[in-house]
Structure formats: structure tokens, C-alpha cells
Write a protein that holds these residues in place. Structure first.
Motif, mmCIF file in Angstrom:
data_model
loop_
_atom_site.group_PDB
_atom_site.id
_atom_site.type_symbol
_atom_site.label_atom_id
_atom_site.label_comp_id
_atom_site.label_asym_id
_atom_site.label_seq_id
_atom_site.Cartn_x
_atom_site.Cartn_y
_atom_site.Cartn_z
ATOM 1 N N ALA A 1 31.331 1.138 69.861
ATOM 2 C CA ALA A 1 30.093 1.262 69.083
ATOM 3 C C ALA A 1 30.431 1.086 67.610
ATOM 4 C CB ALA A 1 29.446 2.618 69.332
ATOM 5 N N LEU A 2 29.887 0.013 66.990
ATOM 6 C CA LEU A 2 30.198 -0.308 65.597
ATOM 7 C C LEU A 2 28.934 -0.410 64.753
ATOM 8 C CD1 LEU A 2 32.859 -2.877 66.639
ATOM 9 C CD2 LEU A 2 33.350 -1.254 64.820
ATOM 10 N N LYS A 3 27.858 0.212 65.200
ATOM 11 C CA LYS A 3 26.593 0.097 64.486
ATOM 12 C C LYS A 3 26.734 0.603 63.050
ATOM 13 C CE LYS A 3 21.705 1.382 64.651
ATOM 14 N NZ LYS A 3 20.652 2.117 65.376
ATOM 15 N N GLY A 4 26.363 -0.266 62.110
ATOM 16 C CA GLY A 4 26.386 0.107 60.701
ATOM 17 C C GLY A 4 27.767 0.239 60.098
ATOM 18 N N SER A 5 28.801 -0.215 60.793
ATOM 19 C CA SER A 5 30.166 -0.096 60.262
ATOM 20 C C SER A 5 30.427 -1.145 59.186
ATOM 21 C CB SER A 5 31.197 -0.229 61.377
ATOM 22 O OG SER A 5 31.106 -1.499 61.997
ATOM 23 N N ASN A 6 31.369 -0.849 58.308
ATOM 24 C CA ASN A 6 31.719 -1.747 57.218
ATOM 25 C C ASN A 6 33.024 -2.464 57.549
ATOM 26 O OD1 ASN A 6 32.163 -3.086 54.826
ATOM 27 N ND2 ASN A 6 32.544 -1.243 53.607
ATOM 28 N N LEU A 7 32.912 -3.767 57.833
ATOM 29 C CA LEU A 7 34.074 -4.585 58.175
ATOM 30 C C LEU A 7 34.329 -5.634 57.097
ATOM 31 C CD1 LEU A 7 33.150 -4.823 61.909
ATOM 32 C CD2 LEU A 7 35.453 -4.217 61.184
ATOM 33 N N ARG A 8 33.909 -5.342 55.894
ATOM 34 C CA ARG A 8 34.066 -6.291 54.804
ATOM 35 C C ARG A 8 35.535 -6.631 54.591
ATOM 36 N NH1 ARG A 8 31.325 -8.207 50.345
ATOM 37 N NH2 ARG A 8 32.595 -8.595 48.487
ATOM 38 N N SER A 9 35.831 -7.915 54.593
ATOM 39 C CA SER A 9 37.190 -8.439 54.368
ATOM 40 C C SER A 9 38.195 -7.969 55.417
ATOM 41 C CB SER A 9 37.698 -8.062 52.961
ATOM 42 O OG SER A 9 36.849 -8.593 51.964
ATOM 43 N N ALA A 10 37.703 -7.518 56.571
ATOM 44 C CA ALA A 10 38.611 -7.124 57.652
ATOM 45 C C ALA A 10 39.147 -8.348 58.380
ATOM 46 C CB ALA A 10 37.881 -6.212 58.635
ATOM 47 N N ASN A 11 40.294 -8.193 59.020
ATOM 48 C CA ASN A 11 40.884 -9.262 59.829
ATOM 49 C C ASN A 11 40.656 -8.951 61.298
ATOM 50 O OD1 ASN A 11 42.368 -11.240 61.076
ATOM 51 N ND2 ASN A 11 44.332 -10.671 60.179
ATOM 52 N N LEU A 12 39.739 -9.719 61.916
ATOM 53 C CA LEU A 12 39.399 -9.521 63.327
ATOM 54 C C LEU A 12 39.848 -10.704 64.166
ATOM 55 C CD1 LEU A 12 35.944 -8.049 62.532
ATOM 56 C CD2 LEU A 12 37.379 -6.999 64.262
ATOM 57 N N ARG A 13 40.804 -11.446 63.662
ATOM 58 C CA ARG A 13 41.260 -12.642 64.374
ATOM 59 C C ARG A 13 41.804 -12.266 65.759
ATOM 60 N NH1 ARG A 13 42.576 -17.529 62.214
ATOM 61 N NH2 ARG A 13 42.729 -16.612 60.127
ATOM 62 N N GLY A 14 41.211 -12.867 66.790
ATOM 63 C CA GLY A 14 41.677 -12.655 68.146
ATOM 64 C C GLY A 14 41.292 -11.318 68.752
ATOM 65 N N ALA A 15 40.427 -10.541 68.069
ATOM 66 C CA ALA A 15 40.005 -9.239 68.613
ATOM 67 C C ALA A 15 39.043 -9.440 69.780
ATOM 68 C CB ALA A 15 39.345 -8.401 67.526
ATOM 69 N N ASN A 16 38.991 -8.460 70.652
ATOM 70 C CA ASN A 16 38.089 -8.512 71.805
ATOM 71 C C ASN A 16 36.929 -7.552 71.559
ATOM 72 O OD1 ASN A 16 36.791 -8.589 74.240
ATOM 73 N ND2 ASN A 16 38.579 -8.176 75.493
ATOM 74 N N LEU A 17 35.734 -8.128 71.312
ATOM 75 C CA LEU A 17 34.543 -7.336 71.038
ATOM 76 C C LEU A 17 33.503 -7.491 72.138
ATOM 77 C CD1 LEU A 17 34.452 -8.054 67.246
ATOM 78 C CD2 LEU A 17 34.110 -5.778 68.149
ATOM 79 N N THR A 18 33.954 -7.837 73.328
ATOM 80 C CA THR A 18 33.040 -8.011 74.454
ATOM 81 C C THR A 18 32.262 -6.724 74.725
ATOM 82 O OG1 THR A 18 34.557 -9.607 75.470
ATOM 83 C CG2 THR A 18 32.856 -8.650 76.882
ATOM 84 N N GLY A 19 30.947 -6.827 74.709
ATOM 85 C CA GLY A 19 30.112 -5.674 75.012
ATOM 86 C C GLY A 19 30.009 -4.657 73.896
ATOM 87 N N ALA A 20 30.573 -4.943 72.713
ATOM 88 C CA ALA A 20 30.512 -3.997 71.603
ATOM 89 C C ALA A 20 29.113 -3.975 70.991
ATOM 90 C CB ALA A 20 31.543 -4.362 70.537
ATOM 91 N N VAL A 21 28.737 -2.840 70.414
ATOM 92 C CA VAL A 21 27.465 -2.706 69.698
ATOM 93 C C VAL A 21 27.739 -2.994 68.231
ATOM 94 C CG1 VAL A 21 25.576 -1.163 69.095
ATOM 95 C CG2 VAL A 21 26.651 -0.973 71.337
ATOM 96 N N LEU A 22 27.191 -4.114 67.724
ATOM 97 C CA LEU A 22 27.534 -4.588 66.387
ATOM 98 C C LEU A 22 26.334 -4.629 65.448
ATOM 99 C CD1 LEU A 22 29.741 -7.540 67.666
ATOM 100 C CD2 LEU A 22 30.584 -5.400 66.709
ATOM 101 N N LYS A 23 25.252 -3.993 65.812
ATOM 102 C CA LYS A 23 24.037 -4.032 65.015
ATOM 103 C C LYS A 23 24.266 -3.471 63.620
ATOM 104 C CE LYS A 23 19.125 -2.867 65.377
ATOM 105 N NZ LYS A 23 18.098 -2.207 66.224
ATOM 106 N N GLU A 24 23.756 -4.209 62.611
ATOM 107 C CA GLU A 24 23.771 -3.780 61.211
ATOM 108 C C GLU A 24 25.171 -3.673 60.605
ATOM 109 O OE1 GLU A 24 21.522 -0.151 60.986
ATOM 110 O OE2 GLU A 24 19.820 -1.010 62.056
ATOM 111 N N ILE A 25 26.168 -4.327 61.204
ATOM 112 C CA ILE A 25 27.507 -4.265 60.629
ATOM 113 C C ILE A 25 27.602 -5.146 59.388
ATOM 114 C CG2 ILE A 25 28.643 -3.770 62.823
ATOM 115 C CD1 ILE A 25 29.573 -6.709 62.852
ATOM 116 N N ASN A 26 28.583 -4.869 58.552
ATOM 117 C CA ASN A 26 28.857 -5.688 57.380
ATOM 118 C C ASN A 26 30.223 -6.332 57.566
ATOM 119 O OD1 ASN A 26 29.329 -6.861 54.918
ATOM 120 N ND2 ASN A 26 29.355 -4.957 53.736
#
Length: 320
Positions: A196-221
Motif C-alpha cells: 500500500a503506497l497511497k499518497g507516498s512520496n517517491l520523488r527522485s526514487a530509484n524503482l528500476r526493476g522493482a515489482n509493484l504488481t497489485g500495489a496501491v499507488l493512488k496519489e503517489i508522487n
């Protein structure tokens, strides 16, 4: 009081050593289970291998203390000061650590399953190789912490500060990261399935190759984030990936699989979407100004109310 005196009193049945001055105490591999050391001065103490199961260490001063291989199962360390302490290979399963200060502490290979770290300070701590599955890290400060390759599955990290943390290859499956600060963190190849990542701040994060299958990503940055080679597909469950109202400005989403994703109201200004798969995605009222969609797959996607000004379209043309 020295170590011999404390051990003698303990063996005669005394358990209450609250507020005692035990600075520099040397008690290695002894049994002190159920001891009361609340508010005790234990800075620079050596308690390596000591059994402190169910110990009361509320507000104890353990700065620079050595607790290598110590047993702290179900211990109460609420608001204790363990800054720069050595807790490597220790067992803290089920321990209570709300508001504890573990800044720059060494927790390498320690067991932290089901521990309570609410409002704890773990900034700059070495958490490599630890087991934090099921831990409560609500509002914990983990900024700059080394969490590479650890188990955080099912952990509660609501509103936690993980800015600049190393989370590469971390198991965060099923974790609660709602409104967490993950800015500038390294999440390369992290497992975020069903997180669950709703409203999380991922600004300038490195998500290369991450697995976000089925994750809740609403309103993320995720503005300025690197998210290439990511699989966000929801083919088996249409619209499973929810990126509605997400800030994806200037993010690198090249080669990302976003079929059936919900991107309604998302911000994608100057976002790199080259070769991304957006088939069957919901692209309603989104901002794609200046985005790069070269070779992107938009087959059967819902396109409505989109600002394409200056965007590079899938055929390589530039939208007027």
C-alpha cells in the motif's frame, strides 16, 4: 555498582535496578531475564550474549552499549537511548521499542520480527540482513538507513521517513507504506507486490526493476523518479494498478507495463514513456504535455480530456 555486585544481588532474587548507575558495566553471557533497568545508566556497557528476555529498559541510557548476540525477546525498550549501540546478531523479536533512539546503531543480522518501532529513530542505522517482517514502524525515522536485502514483508511503515534509504532488493510485499517518505530512496529490484503506497512520496526514487504488481499507488508522487523496466501490469485483474491522481512528472517510465492501469487525473509532464505498454489503460483527464510516448502501446486505451501539447506521439510525431 560493578558487574559482580549486580550479578550477586540478582542471584539472590533482586530484580529492581531502576535508575542505577551502571555505566561501563561488563556482564557478558549471563542471565538477567526479567530484570528492571528502567532509566538506568548503561552507556558503554558490555552486555554481549546476555539474556535480557522481558527486561524493563524503559528510558535506559544505552548509548554506545555493546549488545552483540544479546537476547532481548519481549523486552521493553520504550524511549531508550541506543544511539550508536552494537546490537548485531541480537534477538529482539516481539520487543517494544516505541520512541527508541537507534540512530547510527548497528543492527546487522538482528531479529526484529513483530517488534514495535512506532516513532522510533533509526536514521543512519545499519539494518542489513535483519528480519523486520510484521514489524510496526509507523512514523519511524529510517532516513539514510541501510535496509538492503532485508525482509519487511507485511510491515507497517505508515508515514515512515525512508528518504535516502537503501531499500534495494528488499521484500516489502504486503507492507503498508501509505504516506511514507521514500524520496531519493533506492528501491531497485525491491519486491512491492500488493504493498500500500497511497499518497507516498517517491520523488527522485530509484524503482528500476522493482515489482509493484497489485500495489496501491493512488496519489503517489514519483516526479523525477527512475521507474524503467518496471512491471505494473494488471491483465488478470483489469484496473488493478491504480495510479489515479499520481504525480509522475519527469519520471522515467520507459518500457513499463501499465496495461489496464488507472491513470485518471495523473500528472505526466515531460515523462518518459518510450516503449511503455498502456494498452487498455484509463487515460482520462491526464496531463501529458511534453511527454515522450515514442513507440508506446496505446491500443484500446481510453483517451479523454488529455493535454498532449508538445508530446512525442507513438509514431514519432510531435503533437502541436
Amino acid at each position: 555498582m560493578n558487574g559482580e555486585e549486580l550479578l550477586h544481588l540478582y542471584q539472590t532474587g533482586k530484580r529492581d535496578f531502576s535508575r542505577a548507575d551502571l555505566s561501563g558495566l561488563d556482564l557478558v553471557q549471563v542471565d538477567l531475564s526479567d530484570i528492571n533497568l528502567s532509566r538506568a545508566e548503561l552507556d558503554w556497557a558490555n552486555l554481549s550474549g546476555t539474556n535480557l528476555t522481558r527486561a524493563n529498559l524503559i528510558r535506559a541510557d544505552l548509548i554506545h552499549a555493546r549488545l552483540f548476540q544479546a537476547q532481548l525477546v519481549d523486552a521493553n525498550l520504550k524511549a531508550a537511548d541506543l544511539a550508536e549501540a552494537d546490537l548485531s546478531w541480537s534477538n529482539l523479536e516481539g520487543a517494544s521499542l516505541p520512541r527508541v533512539d537507534l540512530s547510527k546503531a548497528n543492527l546487522h543480522k538482528s531479529c526484529l520480527k513483530n517488534t514495535d518501532f512506532t516513532d522510533a529513530n533509526l536514521s543512519g542505522a545499519n539494518l542489513s540482513g535483519v528480519d523486520l517482517s510484521g514489524a510496526n514502524l509507523t512514523r519511524a525515522d529510517l532516513s539514510g538507513a541501510n535496509l538492503s536485502g532485508i525482509d519487511l514483508s507485511g510491515a507497517n511503515l505508515t508515514r515512515a521517513d525512508l528518504s535516502g534509504a537503501n531499500l534495494s532488493n528488499v521484500d516489502l510485499s504486503g507492507a503498508n507504506l501509505n504516506k511514507a517518505d521514500l524520496s531519493e530512496s533506492n528501491l531497485q529490484k525491491a519486491d512491492l507486490q500488493h504493498a500500500a503506497l497511497k499518497g507516498s512520496n517517491l520523488r527522485s526514487a530509484n524503482l528500476r526493476g522493482a515489482n509493484l504488481t497489485g500495489a496501491v499507488l493512488k496519489e503517489i508522487n514519483t516526479s523525477l523518479a527512475t521507474i524503467s523496466e518496471l512491471n505494473l501490469a494488471g491483465v488478470s485483474q483489469p484496473s488493478r494498478v491504480d495510479l489515479s491522481s499520481a504525480n509522475l512528472n519527469k519520471a522515467n517510465l520507459s518500457c513499463v507495463k501499465l496495461q489496464y492501469a488507472n491513470l485518471r487525473f495523473a500528472l505526466l509532464y515531460q515523462t518518459n514513456l518510450q516503449q511503455s505498454n498502456l494498452s487498455n489503460a484509463s487515460l482520462i483527464d491526464i496531463y501529458l504535455r511534453g511527454a515522450d510516448l515514442k513507440s508506446a502501446n496505446l491500443k484500446n486505451s481510453i483517451l479523454s480530456g488529455i493535454n498532449f501539447k508538445g508530446a512525442i506521439m507513438p509514431d514519432g510525431s510531435v503533437h502541436p
